[in-house]
Design a protein around this motif. Structure first.
Motif, PDB file in Angstrom:
ATOM      1  N   PRO A 210      12.686   2.473  -7.891  1.00 14.39           N
ATOM      2  CA  PRO A 210      11.590   2.240  -6.932  1.00 14.39           C
ATOM      3  C   PRO A 210      10.898   3.538  -6.501  1.00 14.39           C
ATOM      4  O   PRO A 210       9.660   3.587  -6.438  1.00 14.39           O
ATOM      5  N   GLU A 214       7.039   4.242  -7.331  1.00 16.98           N
ATOM      6  CA  GLU A 214       6.136   4.425  -6.191  1.00 16.98           C
ATOM      7  C   GLU A 214       5.234   5.650  -6.411  1.00 16.98           C
ATOM      8  O   GLU A 214       4.027   5.611  -6.204  1.00 16.98           O
ATOM      9  N   LEU A 245      11.609  -3.187  -7.764  1.00 22.05           N
ATOM     10  CA  LEU A 245      10.436  -2.685  -8.508  1.00 22.05           C
ATOM     11  C   LEU A 245       9.202  -3.548  -8.200  1.00 22.05           C
ATOM     12  O   LEU A 245       8.096  -3.032  -8.043  1.00 22.05           O
ATOM     13  N   VAL A 248       7.589  -2.641  -4.975  1.00 23.22           N
ATOM     14  CA  VAL A 248       6.737  -1.449  -5.105  1.00 23.22           C
ATOM     15  C   VAL A 248       5.406  -1.840  -5.751  1.00 23.22           C
ATOM     16  O   VAL A 248       4.326  -1.504  -5.239  1.00 23.22           O
TER      17      VAL A 248
END
Ligand SMILES: Cc1cc2nc3c(=O)[nH]c(=O)nc-3n(C[C@H](O)[C@H](O)[C@H](O)COP(=O)(O)O)c2cc1C
Length: 375
Positions: A210, A214, A245, A248
């Motif tokens: 993540p 990001e 994920l 994000v």
């Protein structure tokens, strides 16, 4: 008539073309296929491939402002340097995802790149993103006549150059952004796919945590791209990791998800012991089928139409494609089936989808998308 031709072609591919192709090492067979495709295009003989095509208005969709003649496409990896769009359209694919391509020319991993596992309906892939680089690939795309793109959409899969020069996150992010900037200014394709999960690269799978995703997506947001961005997600994550994920992706300018990439876990093979550890690479085809359908199902359940989903992994038949569509995929793409079943498989799948729509009382493919959640 076309149905008879498709049936004869299936037999011809199974009993003549495939045994000849499979006698060659897959690296060579792939190279020869690209040479043959270029040859056909040069002598303007691609028209003969129309015989396999199946069309029905019931398969057409408009997604993200783009018209798709049917939901079946070519997934990334078969056409790294954009040699195949004219043929892909002729055999009846609704779209193609070309690449993956990278900011710099990339030689890829040392050969061999492929190993076929026919009894597993799978290919072990270890290409490592060999391609001619984004600049040459954009030139190639622009060399085609505009009319090619009528009713046939090309997406460019962008990955990071596979080299020690892109080992840090910042270098890798700049590599992705450099390709996307060039694509944007060339205005050559209507869609981009960002391959965050290529498993065969220097430094490992790049952006599948993540925090790193990001960072990458924040940088891509800043490019203010005018075309929809898909991200191609990994398949070897638990649902909890995968959901992180998605969380994000949801915060960023991500229009779609391609679910998903090659499978790393060899335990997904029926006979894992038969694949020696010396053979490097990750698995396509049947081992990816169930995992990807489940991820599509759960993603659609959680996010409904927030994302357009392209379902990829082990699609060989109309029933396989339909399962992904019912789970929530609006589009479906494939590589292994094109190699194992032959080009007529596209028409067979599209024809089979219309029969499945009839069976379930759906007027159009759009009605079938996500229908497993309503039954
Ligand atoms: C020969 C080959 C090369 C591939 N190269 C790429 C690639 O460059 N980029 C990418 O995102 N996926 C790549 N893939 C993964 C496919 O796009 C797809 O996600 C995977 O093979 C599962 O689909 P399939 O079962 O229909 O093959 C490759 C797959 C194969 C078989």
């Amino acid at each position: 008539m076309k149905r008879v031709i498709r049936r004869l072609s299936r037999q011809g591919y199974k009993h003549i073309a495939k045994p000849l192709l499979f006698r060659e090492h897959p690296d060579k067979a792939h190279a020869h296929m690209i040479i043959a495709a270029r040859g056909l295009q040069k002598v303007r003989l691609t028209g003969v491939l129309n015989v396999w095509r199946y069309q029905s208005p019931r398969l057409e969709q408009e997604l993200l402002g783009i018209r798709f003649k049917n939901p079946i496409g070519m997934s990334a990896g078969l056409d790294k340097n954009f040699d195949l769009p004219p043929i892909a359209k002729r055999i009846g694919l609704g779209f193609e995802i070309g690449g993956s391509t990278t900011a710099h020319v990339c030689a890829g991993n040392p050969r061999p790149w492929f190993k076929r596992l026919p009894s597993e309906k799978s290919i072990v892939v270890n290409v490592g993103l060999a391609n001619n680089g984004i600049e040459r690939n954009i030139e190639r795309i622009r060399s085609y006549p505009r009319k090619l793109w009528r009713d046939f959409s090309l997406s460019v899969s962008v990955a990071k150059t596979n080299s020690p020069q892109t080992a840090t996150d910042d270098e890798a992010i700049e590599d992705y952004c450099a390709s996307l900037r060039l694509l944007e200014s060339a205005n050559a394709v209507p869609l981009y796919e960002v391959n965050v999960s290529c498993p065969n690269t220097y430094g490992g799978e790049p952006f599948t945590t993540p925090a790193r995703l990001e960072k990458l997506l924040s940088a891509i947001d800043e490019l203010r791209l005018t075309k929809p961005v898909f991200i191609k997600l990994p398949t070897d994550k638990s649902w909890t990791q995968f959901k992180a994920l998605l969380r994000v992706a949801d915060k960023h300018r991500v229009a779609g998800l391609t679910i998903g990439n090659l499978v790393k876990n060899r335990a997904k093979l029926k006979h894992p012991d038969e694949l020696s550890n010396d053979v490097k690479g990750n698995l396509s085809g049947l081992p990816a089928q169930k995992i990807t359908t489940e991820l599509i199902y759960k993603t659609y359940e959680a996010y409904r139409d927030r994302f357009v989903i392209i379902g990829v992994g082990g699609v060989f038949t109309a029933a396989d494609a339909y399962e992904k569509i019912r789970a929530g995929a609006s589009l479906v793409a494939m590589v292994t089936a094109l190699m194992f079943e032959g080009p007529q498989v596209v028409g067979e799948i599209n024809e089979g989808l219309v029969k499945l729509l009839d069976r379930d009382g759906f007027a159009t493919i759009t009605e079938a998308v996500g229908s497993a959640h309503r039954s």
